[in-house]
Every structure is written in C-alpha cells, then in structure tokens.
Motif scaffolding. Structure first.
Motif, PDB file in Angstrom:
ATOM      1  N   ALA A 172       0.785  -0.940  -0.065  1.00  0.00           N
ATOM      2  CA  ALA A 172       0.016   0.027   0.113  1.00  0.00           C
ATOM      3  C   ALA A 172       0.885   1.296   0.082  1.00  0.00           C
ATOM      4  O   ALA A 172       0.457   2.265  -0.513  1.00  0.00           O
ATOM      5  N   ARG A 173       1.971   1.034   0.501  1.00  0.00           N
ATOM      6  CA  ARG A 173       2.920   2.154   0.744  1.00  0.00           C
ATOM      7  C   ARG A 173       3.786   2.643  -0.712  1.00  0.00           C
ATOM      8  O   ARG A 173       4.354   3.710  -1.011  1.00  0.00           O
ATOM      9  N   ALA A 174       3.570   1.586  -1.596  1.00  0.00           N
ATOM     10  CA  ALA A 174       4.142   1.737  -2.617  1.00  0.00           C
ATOM     11  C   ALA A 174       2.990   1.746  -3.669  1.00  0.00           C
ATOM     12  O   ALA A 174       3.277   1.806  -5.104  1.00  0.00           O
ATOM     13  N   GLY A 175       2.016   2.164  -3.344  1.00  0.00           N
ATOM     14  CA  GLY A 175       0.825   2.426  -4.378  1.00  0.00           C
ATOM     15  C   GLY A 175      -0.097   1.486  -4.798  1.00  0.00           C
ATOM     16  O   GLY A 175      -0.776   1.628  -5.786  1.00  0.00           O
ATOM     17  N   ILE A 176       0.326   0.191  -4.269  1.00  0.00           N
ATOM     18  CA  ILE A 176      -0.582  -0.841  -4.803  1.00  0.00           C
ATOM     19  C   ILE A 176      -1.708  -1.056  -3.615  1.00  0.00           C
ATOM     20  O   ILE A 176      -1.474  -1.227  -2.573  1.00  0.00           O
ATOM     21  N   THR A 177      -2.888  -1.160  -4.137  1.00  0.00           N
ATOM     22  CA  THR A 177      -3.927  -1.612  -2.988  1.00  0.00           C
ATOM     23  C   THR A 177      -3.954  -2.916  -2.638  1.00  0.00           C
ATOM     24  O   THR A 177      -3.804  -4.008  -3.393  1.00  0.00           O
ATOM     25  N   CYS A 178      -3.903  -3.114  -1.135  1.00  0.00           N
ATOM     26  CA  CYS A 178      -3.864  -4.264  -0.503  1.00  0.00           C
ATOM     27  C   CYS A 178      -4.263  -3.903   0.888  1.00  0.00           C
ATOM     28  O   CYS A 178      -4.001  -2.848   1.730  1.00  0.00           O
ATOM     29  N   MET A 179      -5.164  -5.125   1.323  1.00  0.00           N
ATOM     30  CA  MET A 179      -5.647  -4.947   2.607  1.00  0.00           C
ATOM     31  C   MET A 179      -5.519  -6.008   3.260  1.00  0.00           C
ATOM     32  O   MET A 179      -6.380  -6.477   4.311  1.00  0.00           O
ATOM     33  N   THR A 180      -4.425  -6.843   3.052  1.00  0.00           N
ATOM     34  CA  THR A 180      -4.357  -8.330   3.459  1.00  0.00           C
ATOM     35  C   THR A 180      -4.140  -8.393   4.959  1.00  0.00           C
ATOM     36  O   THR A 180      -5.027  -9.348   5.767  1.00  0.00           O
ATOM     37  N   CYS A 181      -3.428  -7.717   5.430  1.00  0.00           N
ATOM     38  CA  CYS A 181      -3.219  -7.614   6.912  1.00  0.00           C
ATOM     39  C   CYS A 181      -4.534  -7.097   7.676  1.00  0.00           C
ATOM     40  O   CYS A 181      -4.592  -7.992   8.793  1.00  0.00           O
TER      41      CYS A 181
ATOM     42  N   PRO B   9      -7.645   6.390   5.018  1.00  0.00           N
ATOM     43  CA  PRO B   9      -7.682   6.730   3.545  1.00  0.00           C
ATOM     44  C   PRO B   9      -6.338   8.102   3.323  1.00  0.00           C
ATOM     45  O   PRO B   9      -6.367   8.547   4.281  1.00  0.00           O
ATOM     46  N   ARG B  10      -6.190   7.802   2.008  1.00  0.00           N
ATOM     47  CA  ARG B  10      -5.355   9.040   1.726  1.00  0.00           C
ATOM     48  C   ARG B  10      -5.705   9.570   0.220  1.00  0.00           C
ATOM     49  O   ARG B  10      -6.180   8.826  -0.614  1.00  0.00           O
ATOM     50  N   ILE B  11      -5.289  10.748   0.029  1.00  0.00           N
ATOM     51  CA  ILE B  11      -5.739  11.288  -1.448  1.00  0.00           C
ATOM     52  C   ILE B  11      -4.625  10.710  -2.456  1.00  0.00           C
ATOM     53  O   ILE B  11      -3.485  10.850  -1.993  1.00  0.00           O
ATOM     54  N   GLY B  12      -5.252  10.549  -3.474  1.00  0.00           N
ATOM     55  CA  GLY B  12      -4.316   9.870  -4.765  1.00  0.00           C
ATOM     56  C   GLY B  12      -3.398   8.375  -4.449  1.00  0.00           C
ATOM     57  O   GLY B  12      -2.565   8.273  -5.207  1.00  0.00           O
ATOM     58  N   GLY B  13      -3.886   7.678  -3.522  1.00  0.00           N
ATOM     59  CA  GLY B  13      -3.446   6.427  -3.351  1.00  0.00           C
ATOM     60  C   GLY B  13      -4.322   5.549  -2.665  1.00  0.00           C
ATOM     61  O   GLY B  13      -5.403   5.738  -1.994  1.00  0.00           O
ATOM     62  N   PRO B  14      -3.774   4.304  -2.305  1.00  0.00           N
ATOM     63  CA  PRO B  14      -4.584   3.214  -1.742  1.00  0.00           C
ATOM     64  C   PRO B  14      -4.454   3.436  -0.365  1.00  0.00           C
ATOM     65  O   PRO B  14      -3.496   4.495   0.201  1.00  0.00           O
ATOM     66  N   PHE B  15      -5.538   3.084   0.607  1.00  0.00           N
ATOM     67  CA  PHE B  15      -5.436   3.193   1.993  1.00  0.00           C
ATOM     68  C   PHE B  15      -4.201   2.426   2.457  1.00  0.00           C
ATOM     69  O   PHE B  15      -3.901   1.781   2.001  1.00  0.00           O
ATOM     70  N   LEU B  16      -3.872   3.214   3.506  1.00  0.00           N
ATOM     71  CA  LEU B  16      -2.688   2.819   4.389  1.00  0.00           C
ATOM     72  C   LEU B  16      -2.942   2.137   5.561  1.00  0.00           C
ATOM     73  O   LEU B  16      -3.746   2.488   6.446  1.00  0.00           O
ATOM     74  N   PRO B  17      -2.140   1.061   5.740  1.00  0.00           N
ATOM     75  CA  PRO B  17      -2.669   0.333   7.148  1.00  0.00           C
ATOM     76  C   PRO B  17      -2.136   1.144   8.355  1.00  0.00           C
ATOM     77  O   PRO B  17      -0.918   1.657   8.266  1.00  0.00           O
ATOM     78  N   VAL B  18      -2.749   0.972   9.402  1.00  0.00           N
ATOM     79  CA  VAL B  18      -2.447   1.665  10.723  1.00  0.00           C
ATOM     80  C   VAL B  18      -2.601   0.758  11.952  1.00  0.00           C
ATOM     81  O   VAL B  18      -3.656   0.060  11.877  1.00  0.00           O
TER      82      VAL B  18
ATOM     83  N   PRO C 129       0.389 -13.860   5.916  1.00  0.00           N
ATOM     84  CA  PRO C 129      -0.446 -13.646   4.585  1.00  0.00           C
ATOM     85  C   PRO C 129       0.060 -12.446   3.780  1.00  0.00           C
ATOM     86  O   PRO C 129      -0.318 -12.310   2.660  1.00  0.00           O
ATOM     87  N   CYS C 130       1.010 -11.625   4.493  1.00  0.00           N
ATOM     88  CA  CYS C 130       1.661 -10.384   3.811  1.00  0.00           C
ATOM     89  C   CYS C 130       2.322 -10.523   2.399  1.00  0.00           C
ATOM     90  O   CYS C 130       3.217 -11.255   2.512  1.00  0.00           O
ATOM     91  N   PRO C 131       1.713 -10.494   1.285  1.00  0.00           N
ATOM     92  CA  PRO C 131       2.440 -10.839   0.118  1.00  0.00           C
ATOM     93  C   PRO C 131       3.934 -10.021  -0.132  1.00  0.00           C
ATOM     94  O   PRO C 131       4.739 -10.518  -0.947  1.00  0.00           O
ATOM     95  N   SER C 132       3.935  -8.937   0.622  1.00  0.00           N
ATOM     96  CA  SER C 132       5.490  -8.393   0.538  1.00  0.00           C
ATOM     97  C   SER C 132       6.408  -8.578   1.747  1.00  0.00           C
ATOM     98  O   SER C 132       7.475  -7.913   1.799  1.00  0.00           O
ATOM     99  N   GLN C 133       5.692  -9.320   2.757  1.00  0.00           N
ATOM    100  CA  GLN C 133       6.705  -9.650   3.858  1.00  0.00           C
ATOM    101  C   GLN C 133       7.071  -8.631   4.687  1.00  0.00           C
ATOM    102  O   GLN C 133       8.215  -8.456   5.185  1.00  0.00           O
ATOM    103  N   ALA C 134       6.355  -7.630   4.710  1.00  0.00           N
ATOM    104  CA  ALA C 134       6.596  -6.194   5.320  1.00  0.00           C
ATOM    105  C   ALA C 134       6.383  -6.136   6.609  1.00  0.00           C
ATOM    106  O   ALA C 134       6.263  -5.134   7.514  1.00  0.00           O
ATOM    107  N   ILE C 135       5.679  -7.550   7.376  1.00  0.00           N
ATOM    108  CA  ILE C 135       5.189  -7.250   8.666  1.00  0.00           C
ATOM    109  C   ILE C 135       6.263  -8.086   9.712  1.00  0.00           C
ATOM    110  O   ILE C 135       6.434  -9.285   9.303  1.00  0.00           O
TER     111      ILE C 135
END
Length: 164
Positions: free
Chosen positions: A101-110, A123-132, A147-153
C-alpha cells in the motif's frame, strides 16, 4: 556499496558484532523467563499450529509460519518455569515501508487477517488506503505476518509504559 547495507565497511574490518535480531517468543514468555528454557522441545511437539522452534536451545515463535491461537498447550507441557501465568506476548507487529500500500498498490491483506481488528486502513488522497496498527489492540498472534504478500510485517518488542 549499496546505500541500504546493514554493516559499514569500517564495522566489517573492525569485526564489530552486530546485535542479534529480535526473536518473538510464545505467550507468557519474556526475555528473562526464556533463560530457564532447556531446549527439551516438548512445547514444539504439542503446538497445534507448528509455529514454535528452538534457536540456541531457547523456544521462539515463528509468526511467518502462522498464527498463535493462544491454546496454552506449550505452557502446560513445559517442565521449566519458562511460561508465566500471563498469556500475553512480549511483542507486537510492525508494518515496514515494504508494504504494498505504501508503494501505491491496493492491499488490505493484513487488515483482513487480523482477528483483533488491530489494523485499520487510513484513507489518503491519490493512493490506496494505508495500514495503521493500534498497539493497544495487537496481541502479537502473528495472523497478519504469513499472509502479507510483501513480507512487510515483522515482530518487534512491546514497549510498556510506566503507568499502571
């Protein structure tokens, strides 16, 4: 040398030891009580999720292998005073900059994987929602890690406040 190197040339030549990476532990195990672990492996055998391992003859949790369901079977079979009565994790998770999501790809897996609803999407303007992540709600189960597809967690030590 790449800008993202974790060790400088000077550190390499001087032979400075790098700190060991953080290793999450099962519920009720803290950095002090884990010293009582003899590495017998009984807890590994009874874990229904198969997410425990031994490293340096000490029990560790492998959230990348799956979610801890807090069944308590590891504590029941442990012959040493490794597990406390409190079934809290001494860690929580952290979402790194490698998040899709931080790279601009919509993902809500986490968010979808979190049983405690500790991860919400901002929500953010101009991009996918960011996980908090809400550290108060995160129980450290690790349901979001595998399940995180980018192993970011990853798991990080829980910081406790001096209050209460």
């Amino acid at each position: 040398m790449p800008a993202a190197a974790s060790i400088s040339r000077r550190q390499l030549l001087k032979g400075r030891a790098q700190p060991k990476p953080f290793e999450p532990r099962p519920p009720g195990v803290d950095p002090i009580s884990v010293a009582s672990c003899t590495g017998c492996g009984e807890c590994l055998e009874v874990c229904p999720e198969r997410i425990l391992a031994l490293r340096d003859l000490r029990v560790v949790l492998l959230p990348e292998m799956g979610e801890c369901i807090f069944c308590g079977k590891c504590a029941e079979v442990c012959p040493e005073p490794v597990f406390s009565e409190s079934r809290l994790m001494a860690h929580l998770v952290d979402i790194s900059g490698d998040c899709l999501a931080r790279a601009g790809i919509t993902c809500m897996t986490c968010r979808d994987a979190c049983p405690e609803a500790a991860i919400s999407m901002r929500p953010r303007i101009g991009g996918p929602f960011l996980p908090v992540l809400d550290p108060e709600l995160c129980n450290g189960c690790g349901a979001c890690v595998a399940p995180c597809p980018s192993q970011a967690i990853t798991a990080i030590p829980r910081e406790y406040s001096d209050e209460g």
